[in-house]
Design a protein around this motif. Structure first.
Motif, PDB file in Angstrom:
ATOM      1  N   ARG A 694      49.794  21.898  45.541  1.00 16.82           N
ATOM      2  CA  ARG A 694      48.796  21.819  46.611  1.00 16.82           C
ATOM      3  C   ARG A 694      47.421  22.331  46.212  1.00 16.82           C
ATOM      4  N   ASP A 695      47.279  23.553  45.725  1.00 16.64           N
ATOM      5  CA  ASP A 695      45.945  24.095  45.469  1.00 16.64           C
ATOM      6  C   ASP A 695      45.453  23.682  44.086  1.00 16.64           C
ATOM      7  N   THR A 696      44.146  23.416  43.978  1.00 16.46           N
ATOM      8  CA  THR A 696      43.562  22.973  42.715  1.00 16.46           C
ATOM      9  C   THR A 696      42.297  23.769  42.421  1.00 16.46           C
ATOM     10  N   GLY A 697      41.760  23.576  41.216  1.00 12.91           N
ATOM     11  CA  GLY A 697      40.533  24.283  40.855  1.00 12.91           C
ATOM     12  C   GLY A 697      40.051  23.906  39.468  1.00 12.91           C
ATOM     13  N   THR A 698      39.088  24.689  38.952  1.00 11.83           N
ATOM     14  CA  THR A 698      38.485  24.404  37.653  1.00 11.83           C
ATOM     15  C   THR A 698      38.219  25.693  36.889  1.00 11.83           C
ATOM     16  N   ILE A 699      38.224  25.573  35.553  1.00 11.37           N
ATOM     17  CA  ILE A 699      37.649  26.611  34.701  1.00 11.37           C
ATOM     18  C   ILE A 699      36.150  26.322  34.645  1.00 11.37           C
ATOM     19  N   ASN A 700      35.340  27.220  35.159  1.00  6.78           N
ATOM     20  CA  ASN A 700      33.892  26.994  35.159  1.00  6.78           C
ATOM     21  C   ASN A 700      33.267  27.385  33.823  1.00  6.78           C
ATOM     22  N   GLU A 701      33.642  28.550  33.309  1.00  7.50           N
ATOM     23  CA  GLU A 701      33.191  28.996  32.004  1.00  7.50           C
ATOM     24  C   GLU A 701      33.971  30.252  31.637  1.00  7.50           C
ATOM     25  N   TRP A 702      33.932  30.595  30.355  1.00  6.63           N
ATOM     26  CA  TRP A 702      34.552  31.832  29.913  1.00  6.63           C
ATOM     27  C   TRP A 702      33.930  32.248  28.594  1.00  6.63           C
ATOM     28  N   SER A 703      34.079  33.525  28.253  1.00  2.00           N
ATOM     29  CA  SER A 703      33.508  34.023  27.003  1.00  2.00           C
ATOM     30  C   SER A 703      34.445  35.036  26.374  1.00  2.00           C
ATOM     31  N   LEU A 704      34.250  35.210  25.083  1.00  7.49           N
ATOM     32  CA  LEU A 704      35.086  36.066  24.268  1.00  7.49           C
ATOM     33  C   LEU A 704      34.159  36.994  23.494  1.00  7.49           C
ATOM     34  N   THR A 705      34.246  38.303  23.720  1.00  7.12           N
ATOM     35  CA  THR A 705      33.388  39.272  23.022  1.00  7.12           C
ATOM     36  C   THR A 705      34.246  40.145  22.125  1.00  7.12           C
ATOM     37  N   PHE A 706      33.908  40.142  20.835  1.00 13.33           N
ATOM     38  CA  PHE A 706      34.608  40.982  19.860  1.00 13.33           C
ATOM     39  C   PHE A 706      33.821  42.269  19.675  1.00 13.33           C
ATOM     40  N   GLN A 707      34.492  43.416  19.815  1.00 17.83           N
ATOM     41  CA  GLN A 707      33.831  44.717  19.708  1.00 17.83           C
ATOM     42  C   GLN A 707      33.753  45.165  18.247  1.00 17.83           C
TER      43      GLN A 707
END
Length: 707
Positions: A694-707
Motif C-alpha cells: 500500500r504505502d510508497t515513496g522515494t529516495i530523494n538523496e543520500w550522502s556518505l561521509t568518511f571520518q
C-alpha cells in the motif's frame, strides 16, 4: 520497449490496453508514457529532401536537413504515412539483402503490420508493400528477423492474442506487379499467441521466440530449417520471462562450449546464458545480476569473437538519474560473466536496441537517435562515441519516443532506422571522417560550460588528496564528486586529455568562497598555471585563511592558447564545476580528512518488494573507512514498512533502519557507523526495501561521509 507482462498486474494492464489508442501522450500498456508530441513537425530542411529524392544531405556544421549529426549523412526519409498502414506508428526494424538481385530491403514493423521498402538506391527509396498483422490485429510491439529468404514476425500487446509466428516469403518482392501492394503471409505457426521478440540463429536454422504466453515467457524454440513449415523444437523456462535474446554457435575462448549453441537472454533483472544445443534439455550456464539494475533490456556480442558483450538497461536512465549507460561484460567464461566497464553517453536519453559490426556499436537511444561507438578499447572497459544522427532535434530527454531500432548489416554500409512517430530514415556513416578524424580540437568545445561528458576534455584531476581519472582519452565527467580541501597550500595536478597536441593548455581554478555563485570576487581565483603547457600542470591551490566550514563550488577551466588558436583569447575549452568543502584536517585533503560523497538522484521505492531499490555512489578515497556518517532523505508514508541498509563494496551490509517508526512519515536522519577496517574505495549503495503493501515513496538523496 519494456514488456513486463509476466508480472502480477498483467490482467489489469491488458484490460486497460483495450481502450487506449495511439495519440499524443498515449500510455503504453506497460504503464510507461509514450509522447510523440515533438515528432510531428519535421525540420525545415526535410521538405526539400523529400521533394528531391536524388539529393542526399551531407552532415555539415553538425546538421543534416535540420537533424543534429556528426559523421553521418542523411540519404533519405520516408514518412510513416507513405509506407502503407496509414498513420500507425513504427517499432522494430530489420533488413534483407536479396542474394539474387542484390536489393537491400528495409523491413519495418508497425503497430498494425509490416512495411517493406527498397533502399537499394538510398536517395530514392521505394515502398514495395504492406503486410497486415495476422488476423489484422493491432499490437504495440512487433519484432522481425530474417532467415533463408523469409521474414519471421511476432507481435505483442492486447490487440492480437492469437498472432503466433507470421512468415513472409521475401522472394515474392522481386516480381510485384507494382509498388505499394497489400501483401499476404506465406505461412503461419500457432502454439503461442503474443510474443515480445524473436531471435534467429542463421547458422543453426532455429528461431527463439521470447516473452510469449508459453514457456513462462522464456525461450520458445522453433525449427525453421523449412521456413514454410516451422516446427516447435523445445522450451527453456527456468529463469522466467526473457525480454530479448541473441543465439549463436559459440566460437569464443571458453573451450568447454566450442561449437555449441548458446543463447544470451536479457531477463528483466539478469543476463542469463543458456546452452540450447539439446533443445529438449537446455542447460542454464549462468545468471548475472548487476549493480543499479532497473530493467535488463537487450544486448549483443561484439562481432563474432563471443568474448565480450554490450548490454543496455531500459529504465536505469529515468530511475537512476544518469545519462545513457551501456554495460560491458567479459564473457570469456560463460559460467562467470564479469562486468569490465560502463560507457556513459553524452545525453540523458533512454537506450533501446544496439548491434555491433566490425568493431563498432550501433545504438538506438530513443530521443538521442543513432549513436555509433568505437570499441577499440573495449577490453579495457572503454568505448568512445564517433558519430551520431538524431531524429528528434532539441530534445534528448529520457522519454519513450524517437528511434526504436536500427539495422547496420547491408553490404552498402547504409544504416536504416525506425523512428516511432515519424518514419524510416536511411543514413550513411562517413567512415573516412570517423577513421581519420581531424587532429585539431573542435572549436565548438571553446564554449563548453556544462557537465555534458562530450564537452569535457580534462582526463585527470588531482586536488590535494582527491584524485580522479576519467579512464578516457577524450573526456571526464566528475561533477557529482565532492572535493575536500583545507586552508593553506594544497597540491594540484591537472592533465588535459589532448596532452602533446599542438595547442597549449592554460588553466585557472576558482573557488566560490562566499557561496554567492559569482567566481569573480577578490581572492576566489586560487590557482593559475601562469602560461601554456601541452602536458600535466602541477602547482598549489592557495585557499585563503578563514575559509573553513564553507560549502561551495570549485571551478576548473582550460583553454587553448597557442597559435593558431581555435578559441578566442578569453574563451575556455572546458569548464567543470565541483562541489567543494573547505575544512580542517591533515592539511592535504587525504585519508585523514573528512570527505563526503552523495547521490542526489530520485529513486522510486517499489511497493512490497523484497529486492527494493539501490542508489549507488562511487568512492575513490583510499584507506579504511573506520567511522562513517550516512545521511538519508527518504519520503515514504508508514516507515514501519521499510528496511534501509548500507551496502559496502566488500559485500558487508550495515542496517540503518529495520521497520521501526510505525506509521510515521519520511526518514530524514544521519546515522553514525563504526565500520572497523572496511575499505573505502569502491561502489557503496543505499538499499531501501518496502516489505508491506500500500504505502510508497522515494529516495530523494543520500550522502556518505568518511571520518
Amino acid at each position: 520497449m519494456i514488456k513486463p507482462f509476466n508480472r502480477g498486474l498483467a490482467a489489469m494492464l491488458l484490460s486497460l490496453v483495450s481502450v487506449f489508442s495511439w495519440s499524443h501522450s498515449a500510455m503504453f500498456p506497460d504503464g510507461f508514457e509514450y509522447d510523440d508530441s515533438n515528432e510531428g513537425a519535421l525540420p525545415s530542411g526535410m521538405q526539400a529532401l523529400m521533394e528531391n529524392q536524388q539529393a542526399a544531405t551531407l552532415c555539415q556544421g553538425g546538421s543534416a536537413a535540420g537533424y543534429p549529426c556528426k559523421n553521418v549523412d542523411l540519404m533519405s526519409f520516408v514518412a510513416k504515412a507513405d509506407m502503407g498502414g496509414g498513420s500507425a506508428n513504427l517499432n522494430d526494424i530489420w533488413g534483407y539483402s536479396d542474394p539474387q538481385t542484390g536489393a537491400e530491403i528495409a523491413i519495418v514493423g508497425r503497430t498494425n503490420g509490416t512495411s517493406f521498402v527498397d533502399v537499394t538506391a538510398p536517395e530514392s527509396p521505394v515502398f514495395l508493400g504492406f503486410l497486415p498483422s495476422h488476423n489484422n490485429g493491432s499490437d504495440s510491439w512487433r519484432d522481425v528477423k530474417v532467415y533463408n529468404d523469409h521474414a519471421f514476425i511476432v507481435a505483442d500487446g492486447s490487440g492480437n492474442s492469437s498472432h503466433g509466428l507470421q512468415v513472409f516469403d521475401l522472394r515474392s518482392l522481386r516480381n510485384l506487379p507494382s509498388p505499394g501492394q497489400t501483401l499476404s503471409e506465406s505461412a503461419h505457426m500457432g502454439g503461442f499467441g503474443n510474443a515480445h521478440n524473436i531471435a534467429i540463429n542463421e547458422d543453426s536454422g532455429y528461431a527463439y521466440v521470447v516473452g510469449s504466453n508459453q514457456c513462462s515467457g522464456g525461450l520458445y524454440m522453433v525449427d525453421i530449417s523449412d521456413p514454410a513449415n516451422p516446427q516447435y523444437a523445445g522450451c527453456f523456462s527456468s529463469d522466467g520471462y526473457t525480454h530479448d535474446a541473441q543465439c549463436v554457435i559459440y566460437a569464443g575462448p571458453d573451450t568447454d562450449y566450442s561449437g555449441r549453441e548458446i543463447c544470451v537472454g536479457y531477463n528483466e533483472d539478469t543476463i542469463t546464458i543458456v546452452d540450447v544445443t539439446d533443445k529438449f534439455n537446455p542447460v542454464q550456464l549462468s545468471r548475472t545480476l548487476y549493480q543499479g539494475s532497473q530493467y535488463t533490456h537487450q544486448g549483443w556480442f561484439l562481432d563474432d569473437n563471443h568474448s565480450i558483450l554490450i548490454m543496455n538497461d531500459e529504465l536505469d536512465e529515468s530511475r537512476n538519474g544518469h545519462n545513457t549507460t551501456s554495460y560491458i561484460y567479459d564473457v570469456s567464461d560463460l559460467q562467470n560473466p564479469v562486468e569490465i566497464g560502463r560507457y556513459v553517453g553524452p545525453t540523458a536519453a533512454i537506450d533501446h536496441n544496439l548491434y555491433t559490426r566490425d568493431g563498432y556499436i550501433y545504438e538506438s537511444n530513443y530521443r538521442a537517435g543513432l549513436r555509433i561507438l568505437d570499441a577499440a578499447d573495449i577490453a579495457g572497459g572503454q568505448l568512445s562515441e564517433v558519430a551520431y544522427f538524431d531524429t528528434i532535434p532539441n530534445s534528448n530527454s529520457a522519454q519513450f519516443s524517437g528511434t526504436w531500432s536500427n539495422y547496420a548489416y547491408f553490404a552498402s554500409g547504409n544504416v536504416i532506422m525506425s523512428d516511432i512517430g515519424n518514419g524510416l530514415f536511411t543514413v550513411r556513416p562517413d567512415w573516412d571522417a570517423i577513421q581519420n578524424p581531424d587532429p585539431d580540437p573542435d572549436p565548438d568545445y571553446c564554449s563548453a560550460g556544462s557537465d555534458n561528458a562530450s564537452e569535457e576534455w580534462i582526463s585527470q584531476v588531482d586536488l590535494a588528496g582527491f584524485s580522479h581519472s576519467s579512464g578516457s582519452a577524450t573526456y571526464s565527467d566528475f561533477t557529482a564528486q565532492l572535493v575536500n580541501l583545507n586552508e593553506g597550500a594544497n597540491a594540484v595536478s591537472l592533465t588535459p586529455a589532448f596532452s602533446g597536441s599542438s595547442y597549449g593548455e592554460y588553466w585557472k581554478v576558482w573557488i566560490d568562497l562566499n557561496g554567492d555563485g559569482d567566481f569573480t570576487d577578490s581572492g576566489e581565483e586560487v590557482f593559475s598555471s601562469g602560461g601554456t603547457s601541452s602536458g600535466t600542470v602541477n602547482g598549489t591551490l592557495n585557499v585563503p585563511a578563514g575559509s573553513e566550514g564553507v560549502s561551495s563550488r570549485l571551478r576548473i577551466a582550460m583553454r587553448y592558447n597557442a597559435a593558431p588558436s581555435p578559441c578566442g583569447s578569453f574563451n575556455y575549452g572546458e569548464v567543470e564545476d565541483y562541489s567543494v568543502t573547505i575544512g580542517a584536517g591533515d592539511g592535504g585533503g587525504g585519508d585523514g580528512d573528512p570527505v563526503t560523497y552523495s547521490n542526489t538522484g530520485s529513486y522510486s521505492i517499489p511497493d512490497n518488494n523484497a529486492t527494493g531499490v539501490s542508489s549507488p555512489v562511487d568512492v575513490d578515497r583510499g584507506g579504511a573507512s573506520e567511522g562513517i556518517e550516512v545521511s538519508v532523505d527518504i519520503s515514504h508514508t508508514y516507515i514501519g514498512d521499510l528496511e534501509v541498509d548500507l551496502l559496502a563494496p566488500s559485500g558487508a551490509v550495515f542496517s540503518l533502519h529495520d521497520r521501526s517508526g510505525g506509521s510515521a512519515d519520511d526518514i530524514v536522519q544521519t546515522y553514525s557507523l563504526d565500520a572497523g577496517t572496511e575499505a573505502s574505495a569502491g561502489q557503496w549503495s543505499l538499499r531501501v526495501r518496502d516489505r508491506a503493501s500500500r504505502d510508497t515513496g522515494t529516495i530523494n538523496e543520500w550522502s556518505l561521509t568518511f571520518q
